[in-house]
Scaffold this active site. Structure first.
Site, mmCIF file in Angstrom:
data_model
loop_
_atom_site.group_PDB
_atom_site.id
_atom_site.type_symbol
_atom_site.label_atom_id
_atom_site.label_comp_id
_atom_site.label_asym_id
_atom_site.label_seq_id
_atom_site.Cartn_x
_atom_site.Cartn_y
_atom_site.Cartn_z
ATOM 1 N N SER A 256 0.853 -1.180 0.000
ATOM 2 C CA SER A 256 0.000 0.000 0.000
ATOM 3 C C SER A 256 0.892 1.234 0.000
ATOM 4 C CB SER A 256 -0.881 -0.007 1.254
ATOM 5 O OG SER A 256 -1.574 1.208 1.355
ATOM 6 N N GLY A 307 6.715 7.836 -2.723
ATOM 7 C CA GLY A 307 6.984 8.789 -3.803
ATOM 8 C C GLY A 307 8.446 8.921 -4.180
ATOM 9 N N CYS A 312 7.487 6.947 -9.732
ATOM 10 C CA CYS A 312 6.419 7.450 -8.863
ATOM 11 C C CYS A 312 6.065 8.893 -9.159
ATOM 12 C CB CYS A 312 6.846 7.404 -7.398
ATOM 13 S SG CYS A 312 7.301 5.790 -6.848
ATOM 14 N N ARG A 393 7.031 -0.148 -15.432
ATOM 15 C CA ARG A 393 5.950 0.783 -15.140
ATOM 16 C C ARG A 393 5.593 0.787 -13.664
ATOM 17 N NH1 ARG A 393 1.213 -2.684 -18.157
ATOM 18 N NH2 ARG A 393 0.846 -4.193 -16.508
ATOM 19 N N GLY A 394 5.162 1.977 -13.205
ATOM 20 C CA GLY A 394 4.700 2.105 -11.827
ATOM 21 C C GLY A 394 3.402 1.337 -11.650
ATOM 22 N N MET A 395 3.182 0.804 -10.444
ATOM 23 C CA MET A 395 1.938 0.074 -10.189
ATOM 24 C C MET A 395 0.766 1.050 -10.073
ATOM 25 S SD MET A 395 2.893 -2.869 -10.551
ATOM 26 C CE MET A 395 1.461 -3.814 -10.085
ATOM 27 N N ARG A 415 -3.463 -0.648 -4.173
ATOM 28 C CA ARG A 415 -2.282 -0.016 -3.585
ATOM 29 C C ARG A 415 -2.531 1.472 -3.328
ATOM 30 N NH1 ARG A 415 3.047 1.944 -4.386
ATOM 31 N NH2 ARG A 415 4.356 0.665 -3.058
ATOM 32 N N GLN A 427 -0.716 7.586 -10.336
ATOM 33 C CA GLN A 427 0.320 7.992 -9.365
ATOM 34 C C GLN A 427 1.663 7.401 -9.773
ATOM 35 O OE1 GLN A 427 -0.485 8.071 -5.124
ATOM 36 N NE2 GLN A 427 -2.675 8.035 -5.512
ATOM 37 N N GLU A 486 30.479 17.684 -7.809
ATOM 38 C CA GLU A 486 31.891 17.330 -7.670
ATOM 39 C C GLU A 486 32.055 15.827 -7.410
ATOM 40 O OE1 GLU A 486 35.225 19.475 -5.022
ATOM 41 O OE2 GLU A 486 33.885 18.198 -3.845
ATOM 42 N N GLY A 487 31.119 15.254 -6.664
ATOM 43 C CA GLY A 487 31.191 13.825 -6.318
ATOM 44 C C GLY A 487 30.865 12.899 -7.486
HETATM 45 P P1 XMP Z 1 12.451 2.230 -7.846
HETATM 46 O O1 XMP Z 1 13.038 3.591 -7.628
HETATM 47 O O2 XMP Z 1 13.307 1.132 -7.344
HETATM 48 O O3 XMP Z 1 11.102 2.222 -6.971
HETATM 49 O O4 XMP Z 1 12.044 2.052 -9.274
HETATM 50 C C1 XMP Z 1 10.311 1.087 -6.818
HETATM 51 C C2 XMP Z 1 9.233 1.344 -5.779
HETATM 52 O O5 XMP Z 1 8.341 2.379 -6.209
HETATM 53 C C3 XMP Z 1 7.054 2.175 -5.607
HETATM 54 N N1 XMP Z 1 6.078 2.237 -6.680
HETATM 55 C C4 XMP Z 1 5.334 3.315 -6.955
HETATM 56 N N2 XMP Z 1 5.215 4.487 -6.300
HETATM 57 N N3 XMP Z 1 3.674 5.220 -7.945
HETATM 58 C C5 XMP Z 1 4.351 5.443 -6.794
HETATM 59 O O6 XMP Z 1 4.213 6.518 -6.214
HETATM 60 C C6 XMP Z 1 3.736 4.059 -8.642
HETATM 61 O O7 XMP Z 1 3.111 3.885 -9.684
HETATM 62 C C7 XMP Z 1 4.612 3.052 -8.110
HETATM 63 N N4 XMP Z 1 4.885 1.795 -8.508
HETATM 64 C C8 XMP Z 1 5.801 1.324 -7.603
HETATM 65 C C9 XMP Z 1 7.087 0.829 -4.922
HETATM 66 O O8 XMP Z 1 7.234 1.076 -3.545
HETATM 67 C C10 XMP Z 1 8.307 0.177 -5.547
HETATM 68 O O9 XMP Z 1 8.885 -0.820 -4.723
#
Ligand code: XMP
Length: 501
Positions: A256, A307, A312, A393-395, A415, A427, A486-487
């Protein structure tokens, strides 16, 4: 440098990994003495502190198997039906190193052309034939290249060409036993069947030859690979959790975006009442106040992040979230008092970020984009501007939520508490990531980077690292924008970024 309390509690800013830089300690040991073993829940310890995210472009059984072999933990996504998710969990639990658990199968009515297509697309020329063309159905024969090499009429049915009295292995069988049968029979492939003569796996001579040992593999007491699986917070997902637990899942991850909800508290309590021995990771949380709610409900691990993930848009859309380094430090400090391990979820781009997450109190990290685009990630490769890519893709992307609706499961909408919404708001986004090869190559590279960080900071173990954090021994600075530039690599006209050799 400064101790973490000073950095995170004396200003109103939220910081993320790139804002922070750790101070070196003293090195009096070799890199091979670094041990990254860590608890991902109160009761489950793994040797590689990385979990793959429950996203439908990241973790199904292939990913979970490879990640577990490398010492981490895969979390099977829930943007599917309960039956589909359970089948993925079963594949991981049934996996034996060297056993192909989902081989291509065909039915007796299929034709030689179907074998040609598999050969052309995937390179396999030996295909087991089962009654209905699926794994799990009765084995009736096998077709290898020797059966069809010289046949001109490719429309012939496989029932006319297949070898019916093939050499078979019977479950339960170890890799050594299977190896012996293959050696003695001089065959290239060995189908494995259960007592009902249903196909359960295939073993390939080629695979056996290149098989390696996985000394750090994450395993349960029965020597089966560990696997986690996600559910939403919906009350009906108590049934999903039950089915997953009955299939042998080791950890339930309640997925969630905002963990502090009555729905999640009720679900944790319900699962715990029926299955007190199964560990639950709750989340996601970014404040101690949220963490308290889930710890009080009985969770055994927490997932931190809102986020911060690469796909995200929650912070932009909802104006809610937190910079990840601050979130990790604040939540992990609180959870430590209750012995609840924390997983830093999202925003991990490199080994340095993993090192910082651990140094700020996380017991492990969860990654999406880092593992997306690998061979093990679901989906096929395609080309974009000449570059080989896979979809990530984001969930919370509209694409993922639409799939959820198609599957009638509400997995990914749940979620974001969006199942019953009249207007659906994304989202997250959908995009492409480059081909990264196999996680079996990627993980050792990333882990070696983390070990170098541990050594530079003078820590042998994650426990030592955490003790240093809370005793004030660990020191760090906040970097200005110029210091961050710089890093990184700078002042070069061009350079080649090679990942590993
Ligand atoms: P990374 O940075 O590893 O992040 O690609 C993966 C994590 O992002 C979350 N997640 C989402 N958060 N919208 C969000 O705000 C989304 O559509 C979404 N899909 C995944 C989730 O916690 C995942 O492990």
């Amino acid at each position: 440098g400064w101790d973490a309390e000073k950095v995170f509690n004396s200003s109103v800013f939220g910081f993320t990994y790139d804002d922070v830089i750790m101070m070196p300690g003293h090195i009096d040991f070799g890199i091979d003495e670094v041990d990254l073993s860590t608890n991902v829940t109160k009761n489950i310890m793994i040797k590689t502190p990385i979990l793959s995210s429950p996203m439908d472009t990241v973790t199904e059984s292939n990913m979970a198997i490879s990640v577990a072999l490398m010492g981490g933990l895969g979390v099977i996504h829930n943007n599917n039906t309960v039956e589909e998710q359970v089948a993925e969990v079963r594949k991981v639990k049934r996996f034996e190193n060297g056993f192909i658990m989902d081989p291509f199968c065909l039915a007796p009515d299929s034709t030689i052309t179907d074998i040609d297509k598999i050969k052309e697309k995937f390179g396999y020329s030996s295909v087991p034939i089962t009654e209905n063309g699926q794994i799990g159905s009765k084995l009736v024969g096998i077709v290898t290249s020797r059966d069809i090499d010289f046949i001109k009429d490719r429309s012939l049915k496989l029932s006319q060409v297949m070898t019916r009295d093939c050499i078979i292995g019977y479950e339960p069988i170890t890799l050594n036993e299977a190896n012996k049968i293959l050696r003695e029979s001089k065959k290239g492939k060995l189908p494995i069947v259960n007592e009902d003569h249903e196909l359960v796996a295939l073993i390939s001579r080629n695979d056996l030859k290149k098989n390696r040992d996985y000394p750090t593999a994450s395993k349960d007491a029965n020597k089966q690979l560990l696997v986690a699986a996600a559910t939403s917070t919906k009350p009906k997902d108590a049934e999903r959790a039950k089915a997953l637990i009955e299939a042998g899942v080791d950890v339930i991850v309640i997925d969630s975006s905002q963990g502090s909800s009555t729905f999640q508290v009720d679900l944790i309590k319900r699962i715990k009442a029926d299955f007190p021995d199964v560990d639950i990771i709750g989340g996601n949380v970014i404040t101690a106040r949220q963490a308290k709610v889930l710890i009080d409900a009985g969770c055994d691990g927490l997932r931190i992040g809102m986020g911060s993930g690469s796909i995200c848009t929650t912070q932009e859309v909802c104006a809610v979230g937190r910079a990840q380094a601050t979130a990790v430090y604040q939540v992990a400090k609180y959870a430590r008092e209750y012995g609840v391990p924390c997983i830093a979820d999202g925003g991990i781009q490199n080994s340095g970020h993993i090192m910082k997450a651990l140094a700020l109190g996380a017991s492990g990290v969860m990654v999406g984009s880092l593992f997306a685009g690998t061979e093990e990630a679901p989906g096929n490769y395609y080309f974009q501007n000449g570059v080989r890519v896979k979809t990530y893709r984001g969930m919370g992307s509209l694409e993922a939520m639409e799939k959820a609706q198609g599957a009638m499961t509400h997995g990914s909408q749940g979620r974001y508490f969006a199942e019953d919404a009249k207007v659906r708001v994304a989202q997250g986004v959908s995009g492409a990531v480059v081909d990264k090869g196999s996680v079996k190559t990627l993980i050792p590279y990333v882990i070696q980077g983390v070990k170098h960080g541990m050594q530079d900071m003078g820590n042998h173990t994650v426990t030592e690292l955490h003790n240093g954090l809370y005793s004030g021994h660990t020191r760090m600075d906040i970097r200005s924008g110029a210091a961050q530039r710089e890093g990184g690599v700078h002042d070069l006209l061009s350079y080649e970024k090679r990942l590993f050799s």
